[in-house]
Design a protein around this motif. Structure first.
Motif, PDB file in Angstrom:
ATOM      1  N   LEU A   1       0.203  -0.161  -2.269  1.00 58.64           N
ATOM      2  CA  LEU A   1       0.956  -0.026  -1.016  1.00 58.64           C
ATOM      3  C   LEU A   1       1.355   1.428  -0.779  1.00 58.64           C
ATOM      4  O   LEU A   1       1.223   1.926   0.340  1.00 58.64           O
ATOM      5  CB  LEU A   1       2.198  -0.921  -1.034  1.00 58.64           C
ATOM      6  CG  LEU A   1       3.098  -0.803   0.191  1.00 58.64           C
ATOM      7  CD1 LEU A   1       2.358  -1.203   1.468  1.00 58.64           C
ATOM      8  CD2 LEU A   1       4.356  -1.619   0.004  1.00 58.64           C
ATOM      9  N   ALA A   2       1.830   2.109  -1.814  1.00 59.16           N
ATOM     10  CA  ALA A   2       2.218   3.514  -1.667  1.00 59.16           C
ATOM     11  C   ALA A   2       1.031   4.343  -1.179  1.00 59.16           C
ATOM     12  O   ALA A   2       1.171   5.174  -0.276  1.00 59.16           O
ATOM     13  CB  ALA A   2       2.761   4.056  -2.986  1.00 59.16           C
ATOM     14  N   GLU A   3      -0.132   4.088  -1.760  1.00 55.19           N
ATOM     15  CA  GLU A   3      -1.331   4.808  -1.341  1.00 55.19           C
ATOM     16  C   GLU A   3      -1.701   4.458   0.101  1.00 55.19           C
ATOM     17  O   GLU A   3      -2.016   5.337   0.910  1.00 55.19           O
ATOM     18  CB  GLU A   3      -2.492   4.501  -2.272  1.00 55.19           C
ATOM     19  CG  GLU A   3      -3.756   5.250  -1.908  1.00 55.19           C
ATOM     20  CD  GLU A   3      -4.908   4.992  -2.858  1.00 55.19           C
ATOM     21  OE1 GLU A   3      -5.872   5.777  -2.808  1.00 55.19           O
ATOM     22  OE2 GLU A   3      -4.861   4.012  -3.627  1.00 55.19           O
ATOM     23  N   SER A   4      -1.657   3.185   0.432  1.00 53.39           N
ATOM     24  CA  SER A   4      -2.005   2.724   1.775  1.00 53.39           C
ATOM     25  C   SER A   4      -1.082   3.328   2.839  1.00 53.39           C
ATOM     26  O   SER A   4      -1.540   3.760   3.900  1.00 53.39           O
ATOM     27  CB  SER A   4      -1.939   1.198   1.823  1.00 53.39           C
ATOM     28  OG  SER A   4      -2.068   0.734   3.140  1.00 53.39           O
ATOM     29  N   LEU A   5       0.216   3.349   2.556  1.00 53.84           N
ATOM     30  CA  LEU A   5       1.158   3.931   3.519  1.00 53.84           C
ATOM     31  C   LEU A   5       0.892   5.419   3.707  1.00 53.84           C
ATOM     32  O   LEU A   5       0.964   5.933   4.833  1.00 53.84           O
ATOM     33  CB  LEU A   5       2.601   3.685   3.063  1.00 53.84           C
ATOM     34  CG  LEU A   5       3.087   2.239   3.150  1.00 53.84           C
ATOM     35  CD1 LEU A   5       4.432   2.090   2.452  1.00 53.84           C
ATOM     36  CD2 LEU A   5       3.158   1.760   4.592  1.00 53.84           C
ATOM     37  N   ALA A   6       0.564   6.121   2.624  1.00 50.09           N
ATOM     38  CA  ALA A   6       0.254   7.557   2.735  1.00 50.09           C
ATOM     39  C   ALA A   6      -1.011   7.784   3.557  1.00 50.09           C
ATOM     40  O   ALA A   6      -1.059   8.686   4.398  1.00 50.09           O
ATOM     41  CB  ALA A   6       0.111   8.169   1.341  1.00 50.09           C
ATOM     42  N   VAL A   7      -2.024   6.957   3.333  1.00 53.38           N
ATOM     43  CA  VAL A   7      -3.271   7.075   4.104  1.00 53.38           C
ATOM     44  C   VAL A   7      -2.996   6.822   5.582  1.00 53.38           C
ATOM     45  O   VAL A   7      -3.478   7.551   6.452  1.00 53.38           O
ATOM     46  CB  VAL A   7      -4.342   6.104   3.546  1.00 53.38           C
ATOM     47  CG1 VAL A   7      -5.518   5.972   4.498  1.00 53.38           C
ATOM     48  CG2 VAL A   7      -4.807   6.570   2.173  1.00 53.38           C
ATOM     49  N   ARG A   8      -2.200   5.803   5.875  1.00 60.68           N
ATOM     50  CA  ARG A   8      -1.848   5.517   7.265  1.00 60.68           C
ATOM     51  C   ARG A   8      -1.075   6.664   7.887  1.00 60.68           C
ATOM     52  O   ARG A   8      -1.284   7.019   9.051  1.00 60.68           O
ATOM     53  CB  ARG A   8      -1.027   4.230   7.346  1.00 60.68           C
ATOM     54  CG  ARG A   8      -1.837   2.975   7.113  1.00 60.68           C
ATOM     55  CD  ARG A   8      -0.978   1.732   7.024  1.00 60.68           C
ATOM     56  NE  ARG A   8      -0.218   1.471   8.246  1.00 60.68           N
ATOM     57  CZ  ARG A   8       0.675   0.489   8.347  1.00 60.68           C
ATOM     58  NH1 ARG A   8       0.887  -0.331   7.326  1.00 60.68           N
ATOM     59  NH2 ARG A   8       1.327   0.315   9.477  1.00 60.68           N
ATOM     60  N   ALA A   9      -0.172   7.273   7.122  1.00 64.84           N
ATOM     61  CA  ALA A   9       0.622   8.396   7.632  1.00 64.84           C
ATOM     62  C   ALA A   9      -0.265   9.595   7.938  1.00 64.84           C
ATOM     63  O   ALA A   9      -0.057  10.288   8.944  1.00 64.84           O
ATOM     64  CB  ALA A   9       1.703   8.773   6.628  1.00 64.84           C
ATOM     65  N   GLU A  10      -1.241   9.845   7.088  1.00 60.68           N
ATOM     66  CA  GLU A  10      -2.159  10.956   7.339  1.00 60.68           C
ATOM     67  C   GLU A  10      -3.024  10.680   8.571  1.00 60.68           C
ATOM     68  O   GLU A  10      -3.309  11.590   9.343  1.00 60.68           O
ATOM     69  CB  GLU A  10      -3.040  11.203   6.123  1.00 60.68           C
ATOM     70  CG  GLU A  10      -2.288  11.847   4.978  1.00 60.68           C
ATOM     71  CD  GLU A  10      -3.122  12.031   3.731  1.00 60.68           C
ATOM     72  OE1 GLU A  10      -4.273  11.538   3.678  1.00 60.68           O
ATOM     73  OE2 GLU A  10      -2.623  12.668   2.792  1.00 60.68           O
TER      74      GLU A  10
END
Length: 127
Positions: A94-103
């Motif tokens: 989830l942490a990775e997914s949220l960062a990818v979405r933010a980018e």
């Protein structure tokens, strides 16, 4: 005479209050401000790692696109990793997914998710 602004980290609250506040914000966006303070206080000060991670994941999975709670959930997963030295596989994903979405779109998830994932990688010694 100038007044000085003081920042204080919010305290951890009783688990029942945390759950009620975060559930309310996930149903009603007008409660997001209070929920943000509760989530940060929990991530920084609650000593129950599983409880902290559970609520970071719940908020990060259930908040609607554009909610400031999404980026904050990612940031708080970073705090959780720093404090406890671990994350579950689901929380890490989830942490990775949220960062990818933010980018990809900061209107979807704000950049705090990127900062949180940077902390996750650093404290878990990931590349």
């Amino acid at each position: 005479m100038h007044s000085r602004l003081r920042f204080e980290n919010p305290s951890a609250l009783a688990h029942e209050v945390v759950g009620e506040t975060l559930e309310r914000a996930l149903r009603d966006r007008s409660a997001e401000g209070e929920a943000a303070e509760v989530l940060v206080g929990t991530a920084l000060n609650d000593d129950n790692a599983e409880f902290v991670e559970h609520w970071c994941v719940q908020v990060g999975m259930r908040a609607v696109s554009g909610s400031p709670l999404l980026g904050l959930a990612g940031l708080c997963l970073g705090h959780t990793t720093r404090r406890f030295g671990r994350l579950s596989d689901d929380a890490l994903a989830l942490a990775e997914s949220l960062a990818v979405r933010a980018e990809a779109d900061p209107r979807d998830v704000d950049s705090r998710a990127i900062d949180g994932y940077d902390d996750v990688r650093s404290f878990l010694h990931l590349r």
